[in-house]
Design a protein around this motif. Structure first.
Motif, mmCIF file in Angstrom:
data_model
loop_
_atom_site.group_PDB
_atom_site.id
_atom_site.type_symbol
_atom_site.label_atom_id
_atom_site.label_comp_id
_atom_site.label_asym_id
_atom_site.label_seq_id
_atom_site.Cartn_x
_atom_site.Cartn_y
_atom_site.Cartn_z
ATOM 1 N N MET A 152 1.024 -0.811 0.817
ATOM 2 C CA MET A 152 -0.073 0.151 0.763
ATOM 3 C C MET A 152 0.568 1.461 -0.241
ATOM 4 S SD MET A 152 -2.986 0.765 0.011
ATOM 5 C CE MET A 152 -4.092 1.891 0.022
ATOM 6 N N LYS A 153 2.204 0.986 0.328
ATOM 7 C CA LYS A 153 3.104 2.391 0.725
ATOM 8 C C LYS A 153 3.494 2.329 -0.584
ATOM 9 C CE LYS A 153 5.042 0.515 4.016
ATOM 10 N NZ LYS A 153 6.470 0.127 5.145
ATOM 11 N N PHE A 154 3.497 1.613 -1.470
ATOM 12 C CA PHE A 154 4.148 1.761 -2.740
ATOM 13 C C PHE A 154 3.303 2.697 -3.864
ATOM 14 C CE2 PHE A 154 7.603 -1.355 -1.319
ATOM 15 C CZ PHE A 154 8.239 -0.463 -1.080
ATOM 16 N N LEU A 155 1.787 1.934 -3.466
ATOM 17 C CA LEU A 155 1.028 2.951 -4.271
ATOM 18 C C LEU A 155 1.134 4.006 -4.165
ATOM 19 C CD1 LEU A 155 -1.586 -0.841 -4.310
ATOM 20 C CD2 LEU A 155 0.344 0.246 -6.261
ATOM 21 N N LEU A 156 0.943 4.017 -2.148
ATOM 22 C CA LEU A 156 0.759 5.784 -2.682
ATOM 23 C C LEU A 156 1.632 6.784 -3.119
ATOM 24 C CD1 LEU A 156 -1.270 5.406 1.379
ATOM 25 C CD2 LEU A 156 -1.549 6.249 -0.737
ATOM 26 N N LEU A 157 3.411 5.687 -2.825
ATOM 27 C CA LEU A 157 4.552 6.405 -3.192
ATOM 28 C C LEU A 157 4.639 6.876 -4.838
ATOM 29 C CD1 LEU A 157 6.855 7.982 -2.556
ATOM 30 C CD2 LEU A 157 8.331 5.711 -2.686
ATOM 31 N N GLY A 158 3.984 5.354 -5.057
ATOM 32 C CA GLY A 158 4.128 5.762 -6.474
ATOM 33 C C GLY A 158 2.603 7.392 -7.238
ATOM 34 N N ALA A 159 2.161 6.668 -6.853
ATOM 35 C CA ALA A 159 0.806 7.989 -7.444
ATOM 36 C C ALA A 159 1.548 9.307 -6.881
ATOM 37 C CB ALA A 159 -0.603 7.467 -6.540
ATOM 38 N N LEU A 160 1.860 9.853 -5.636
ATOM 39 C CA LEU A 160 2.443 10.536 -5.640
ATOM 40 C C LEU A 160 3.844 11.208 -7.150
ATOM 41 C CD1 LEU A 160 3.133 13.859 -4.003
ATOM 42 C CD2 LEU A 160 4.629 12.070 -2.648
ATOM 43 N N LEU A 161 4.709 9.930 -7.117
ATOM 44 C CA LEU A 161 5.875 10.296 -7.836
ATOM 45 C C LEU A 161 5.009 10.947 -9.003
ATOM 46 C CD1 LEU A 161 8.548 7.690 -6.915
ATOM 47 C CD2 LEU A 161 8.098 10.632 -6.321
ATOM 48 N N ALA A 162 3.817 10.351 -9.917
ATOM 49 C CA ALA A 162 3.463 10.454 -10.492
ATOM 50 C C ALA A 162 2.409 11.802 -11.137
ATOM 51 C CB ALA A 162 2.516 9.148 -11.017
ATOM 52 N N LEU A 163 1.997 12.380 -10.023
ATOM 53 C CA LEU A 163 1.094 13.276 -9.749
ATOM 54 C C LEU A 163 2.637 14.101 -9.816
ATOM 55 C CD1 LEU A 163 -1.381 12.541 -7.683
ATOM 56 C CD2 LEU A 163 -1.615 13.660 -9.626
#
Length: 57
Positions: free
Chosen positions: A1-12
């Protein structure tokens, strides 16, 4: 879950360049609060600390 949130933040951040400044500003504001930093570090370290002793009867 942490990696999904980090990936979404990096994508934004990559898609919206001005968002990087906002993220840096928010992170700086949070890190400048020593009580918050101490609480987070304690909460992260707590599961790994050994139990010192229990009261016995």
């Amino acid at each position: 879950m942490k990696f999904l949130l980090l990936g979404a933040l990096l994508a934004l951040i990559l898609t919206i360049p001005s968002l990087f400044a906002v993220v840096v500003t928010v992170a700086t504001a949070l890190v400048s609060q020593p009580l918050l930093v101490a609480f987070v570090l304690g909460a992260v370290a707590r599961p790994y600390l050994p139990v010192v002793g229990r009261w016995t009867r």
